[in-house]
Design an enzyme around this catalytic site. Structure first.
Site, PDB file in Angstrom:
ATOM      1  N   GLY A  26      33.294  46.862  16.192  1.00 56.97           N
ATOM      2  CA  GLY A  26      34.269  46.586  17.245  1.00 56.97           C
ATOM      3  C   GLY A  26      34.126  45.180  17.791  1.00 56.97           C
ATOM      4  O   GLY A  26      33.054  44.586  17.741  1.00 56.97           O
ATOM      5  N   LYS A  65      26.087  50.709   9.502  1.00 58.76           N
ATOM      6  CA  LYS A  65      26.645  51.218  10.759  1.00 58.76           C
ATOM      7  C   LYS A  65      25.717  52.323  11.215  1.00 58.76           C
ATOM      8  O   LYS A  65      25.419  53.247  10.455  1.00 58.76           O
ATOM      9  CB  LYS A  65      28.041  51.788  10.534  1.00 58.76           C
ATOM     10  CG  LYS A  65      28.734  52.199  11.826  1.00 58.76           C
ATOM     11  CD  LYS A  65      29.294  51.010  12.566  1.00 58.76           C
ATOM     12  CE  LYS A  65      29.467  51.208  14.050  1.00 58.76           C
ATOM     13  NZ  LYS A  65      29.947  49.971  14.702  1.00 58.76           N
ATOM     14  N   ARG A  96      20.284  48.996  16.191  1.00 58.13           N
ATOM     15  CA  ARG A  96      20.498  47.902  15.233  1.00 58.13           C
ATOM     16  C   ARG A  96      19.160  47.371  14.736  1.00 58.13           C
ATOM     17  O   ARG A  96      18.982  47.092  13.547  1.00 58.13           O
ATOM     18  CB  ARG A  96      21.262  46.746  15.895  1.00 58.13           C
ATOM     19  CG  ARG A  96      22.741  46.983  16.089  1.00 58.13           C
ATOM     20  CD  ARG A  96      23.468  45.703  16.523  1.00 58.13           C
ATOM     21  NE  ARG A  96      23.003  45.187  17.805  1.00 58.13           N
ATOM     22  CZ  ARG A  96      23.625  45.387  18.975  1.00 58.13           C
ATOM     23  NH1 ARG A  96      24.752  46.098  19.027  1.00 58.13           N
ATOM     24  NH2 ARG A  96      23.153  44.877  20.080  1.00 58.13           N
ATOM     25  N   SER A 114      25.345  47.339  12.868  1.00 62.34           N
ATOM     26  CA  SER A 114      26.287  47.523  13.973  1.00 62.34           C
ATOM     27  C   SER A 114      26.177  48.973  14.433  1.00 62.34           C
ATOM     28  O   SER A 114      26.082  49.873  13.609  1.00 62.34           O
ATOM     29  CB  SER A 114      27.673  47.187  13.416  1.00 62.34           C
ATOM     30  OG  SER A 114      28.692  47.616  14.266  1.00 62.34           O
ATOM     31  N   GLY A 173      28.366  41.528  16.582  1.00 64.87           N
ATOM     32  CA  GLY A 173      27.502  41.101  17.685  1.00 64.87           C
ATOM     33  C   GLY A 173      26.193  41.852  17.761  1.00 64.87           C
ATOM     34  O   GLY A 173      26.136  43.043  17.447  1.00 64.87           O
ATOM     35  N   GLN A 210      18.264  40.650  12.489  1.00 67.71           N
ATOM     36  CA  GLN A 210      19.242  40.242  11.473  1.00 67.71           C
ATOM     37  C   GLN A 210      19.435  38.729  11.577  1.00 67.71           C
ATOM     38  O   GLN A 210      20.428  38.249  12.071  1.00 67.71           O
ATOM     39  CB  GLN A 210      20.569  40.967  11.706  1.00 67.71           C
ATOM     40  CG  GLN A 210      20.420  42.470  11.934  1.00 67.71           C
ATOM     41  CD  GLN A 210      21.431  43.005  12.924  1.00 67.71           C
ATOM     42  OE1 GLN A 210      22.625  42.978  12.672  1.00 67.71           O
ATOM     43  NE2 GLN A 210      20.949  43.467  14.070  1.00 67.71           N
ATOM     44  N   GLY A 248      20.086  33.502  16.544  1.00 72.17           N
ATOM     45  CA  GLY A 248      20.939  33.152  15.403  1.00 72.17           C
ATOM     46  C   GLY A 248      21.479  34.413  14.772  1.00 72.17           C
ATOM     47  O   GLY A 248      21.689  35.411  15.454  1.00 72.17           O
TER      48      GLY A 248
END
Lengths: 341, 341, 341, 341
Positions: free
Chosen positions: D72, D142, D174, D212, D321, D326, D331
């Site tokens: 999203g 996900k 995440r 995500s 985001g 990661q 970064g």
């Protein structure tokens, strides 16, 4: 004439259709549903996909004759829930009917055309259902809004959108729908509608109108709830009125006192909420119209939701934001459905 | 012992100091001010510069002995305003004192150190003022929070911040302050404080505590309001209690009924509001803790503000968000100041 | 004619005036300041009190002849900072002057009156300063907006506000200011202005205009930056241009390449950003105009700020949101100030 | 080993499944889809129902073997779109496989259990697909988050949730997924995982991980994209790397220059974005972690999206985001898929 009863269930998410099995446990089937009215937990504004999600999930499970009205925004203490209005064999005291207009073209949204079509549709609906105007307790409408894409489509045909602001298009659509309700209920004359709409002010209003806009539909979904004259006073009853402003606890307390006197129990409250357009309430400045972080309809739902839920002792109430033409400016229409022994 | 009275004025913006001239029209001078308590119209969260602006404007106009407590957030119907607590020559029924702790280092914010220093400061203040613990109606505290810069400063010294989330640091600081109040008022024993804080749960609470965090200060500003035993019942009175949850209209209606019986008129309401940490109220899910667009303290202020303002008929009430340790979880401390003929 | 240089400093908060001592370390005094241009960290919208706070703190420290321009909104990687434009004894290559219009009544905001007064003021300013229109690199304006109170004040006198939406009033004021700049620089003729304004579309634009609205002032603060013809090419230079859209990296990369060729080093970038009003960029839909949680100016600053800061390698750049009349629709004016050895 | 190609289409809304017919026009059927990767236009946070809506609409149209990854947030210039990774008969230069873990219980989310299960699942997937660890260009995951209801469910069983903050649970999930990827790709040893997770800091990271979180699933959906060694250099290629910080234009410009040299054309960019947890970028303060109105992941997507879209000249890029693990702190991982003649 369809006698109806109301079942209300909390939902775990906008996609939660588990209340259907609870309805079946009560002995009803999806085909009995006249209308499904839900509060979903999005922002209640233009990009509220909780409404679209609920519509997606539910519309495949209900008969085409049923309408859905999903109002986004459960700010504050409000709790996501759905209400079924279900056809019953025996009279209950309340009757209801549902229907919808044709799809509107983007350039029609918020205009007199929308008002007129809403009025015509409601008039036919209540005649078919054998409902008298004066017996109507509440007309609930879900109506379209304008997205950026809609606005460009209007411009592409050389026309001017009623507004270039997507959020404001929600207000314009609600207002056009409300004017349509007022026309259908004979509260205003047809001549007044264009002037009211062009003034862009909610000078004309109906205390039995409750309208909500969304990107999830192109037409207007309409539900009419009324007193069943044939059925005597009935087990289910509805009181209509309006909050004078967003702080009007008196009207609620008075209604609740009356209901108590009838040994009634509140089943559901339908109320509209809005930020007073003058920027003040009872002479004191509010900041809902200058808050650029939270839209005023969110503020209004939270505040009125806090008041109503607190007084009724129930957070699964239907508090909808943006009261243009639905009760006096800064206030909002109010309808309490209750059950007596 | 300083007898006090309370003057309340709406403000046109956080920078509006015009109430000072109104105070002077009442016959008081800035040097009479014990505390200035304001609701400003920012988001009430970390980056609420409406509080800082108000502090900038007001602190230069008040004597160093006066404290300011600006609580951000006038969501919903709430109206920006300020209240002066002003020293009077004659007894009024209420007394007050104000003070502040030393500045806290970032790594102390939200810790037992903060609780202990708050407790010590309050104890000294009330002893000096001749106030008994049991006569205290309300302790109002403005306390610091952690910005990104503070968090990095803590890390730079090899320490671990109490939280890396700036918004959560507000809750931790409020809770530490509330524990300090409970200690000072003898409501809990010193042994309990560390455990309470380490649990990060608001299991320990005081119904006379009201704490608000902000980036505009490094120390704690403290105001104590109490009953004046020497003055008899007095013209001004205060009732303390708490809302069981954010929908608790009963406690408010009961207090208002009592006040009416005393022929009293509400002067000001101080109430704390929070989203129930369990994610539900009275068994129904709320969405304040899953709304990533609006922080839960904003929701809670809007809802409780709607209820309180509606019941009192006044939108210039002090509704502050985040009730950790200030009333039961999901509820909040409540203090009504009223005036009798 | 005032030769100027530019000093840029990060700030720790909107109330941080510590850069003043750094300016003094450079050998300048507050009285040398022609303009103070800041990015503050509020929402950049109607209720951005970070701007008001900065104005409060700074305006008491600067001479009355200096103007302040605080633009709110440091979304994304943008970093709060201030730039001083300071009068120098020796020529630098750049000259500047500052001034302001009279206070506008609320009903004048966003109208032709504002445009005309801005134009007249700029014309006088540059004549007095001996600046030729064609040498102007940038005109920076801070202009008023309409609050709820302003809108009610207009209505109280029987007039119609240019808009009843406080956020939209920011756009209308910026546009009126931009038209004023275009008039003053001879880019459009006076006859065009009313039509442009009445169309409410940014069909007329200047690539040397940068306007920002705020509730912290009633007049327009104006700063003009220009090439010093008398001073040869000079150490300080400015390039003006515009981004075609919010993704226009080409114009920035080209300018940076040119500057590199001159052995220049970027000192500051002034750029305007906006959500394309058509709802799409390069044929692809964007969602800035349908996001009811974040206003489009915030989105636009974040995106263009990300691009500009990334390319320049500096996050203390002046990226301002809402580009009506300040560069092409969906794009924005661009001015890079740089220094050569 | 499945050779794959990538088709990318804009969508008109999260419910828009019209790209399916475009895919069919290309000669592919839904059963050829290995993975569907979309950017939807919600807030990208806990209550983002645009993801759930897209999942609802798409998952009924794709084979059970296909995974969906909806991220999203299309802040700023970013444009909602979907990418199909489709199985091809002939080798393309890229191969891919998809799979998913079992459902996680709420108390497992964000823990070492999640990391370990992710690692095991990926290991099996790539062995089955005949992919070597070192050929992997990108692992897209996900993963679930914790709602208020999940948190209460954990507490009801006497356990402690990894966090009581629903938004923070997204970061924890995440990070656990990213650690799982690093384990599977042999970038870290199993011993390191628990320490990394307990530190709650993203000290361990993989530049090939992109994770995500969402409320729309209980398990982890996993897609692995890799170089097809058997197919030579191929028409489709992928470059993996990472942005050092959110302003790192250099790595993008360098990659684009390399691609140009190969006569390549960018097909899609997969990039992670986050607010530097220290609160500053290149020594300058940012305000993403102190903005209580907009969550930092939204800021980061807008800024990095502005940079990447601007440089690539395409707003239908996958910018996600929250970059814990990661890519380096502040970064984010970066993978560009491109096509050569």
């Amino acid at each position: 004439m369809a006698a109806v009863t109301l079942f209300k269930y909390p939902v775990a998410s906008p996609a939660d259709s588990s209340p259907l099995s609870k309805l079946q446990e009560e002995g009803y089937s999806p085909t009995d549903v006249v209308a499904l009215i839900g509060k979903t937990e999005g922002n209640g504004c233009v990009n509220d996909f909780s409404r679209t999600l609920a519509a997606h999930v539910w519309e495949s499970k209900l008969p085409p004759s049923a309408v859905t009205v999903f109002s986004g925004g459960t700010e504050g203490v409000l709790s996501p829930h759905i209400s079924f209005l279900v056809r019953t064999k025996e009279s209950t005291g309340l009757v209801a009917c549902s229907g919808h207009t044709r799809d509107f073209a983007p350039h029609e949204v918020g205009t007199e055309t929308q008002s007129r079509d809403v009025a015509t549709t409601i008039s036919k609906m209540i005649i078919n259902a054998g409902i008298e105007k004066e017996d109507v307790s509440l007309v609930l409408i879900k109506c379209p809004l304008l997205t950026s894409t809609d606005i460009e489509q209007i411009r592409a045909t050389g026309q001017t959108p009623i507004t270039a602001d997507t959020y404001e298009s929600m207000a314009r659509s609600r207002y056009a729908s409300a004017i349509g309700i007022a026309l259908a209920l004979g509260e205003i004359q047809a001549e007044v509608a264009p002037a009211a709409l062009s003034l862009k002010e909610n000078t004309v209003w109906s205390s039995r109108a409750s309208c909500s806009s969304g990107a999830e539909l192109k037409n207007c979904h309409i539900m009419v709830l009324a007193r069943d004259k044939s059925g005597g006073k009935g087990r289910l009853r509805a009181k209509s009125g309006y909050m004078e402003d967003a702080m009007d606890s008196k009207v609620i307390l008075d209604m609740l006192a009356d209901i108590k006197e009838e040994n009634g129990k509140v089943v559901q409250v339908f109320v509209k909420a809005e930020a007073d357009p003058t920027g003040s309430i009872r002479g004191k400045r509010h900041t809902m119209n200058t808050d650029s972080d939270i839209h005023s309809t969110r503020h209004a739902r939270a505040a009125v939701g806090g008041l109503v839920a607190g007084l009724v002792g129930d957070s699964t109430v239907y508090v909808s934001g943006g009261g243009e033409g639905q009760g006096p400016p800064g206030g909002g229409s109010l309808c309490i459905v209750y059950e007596c022994e």
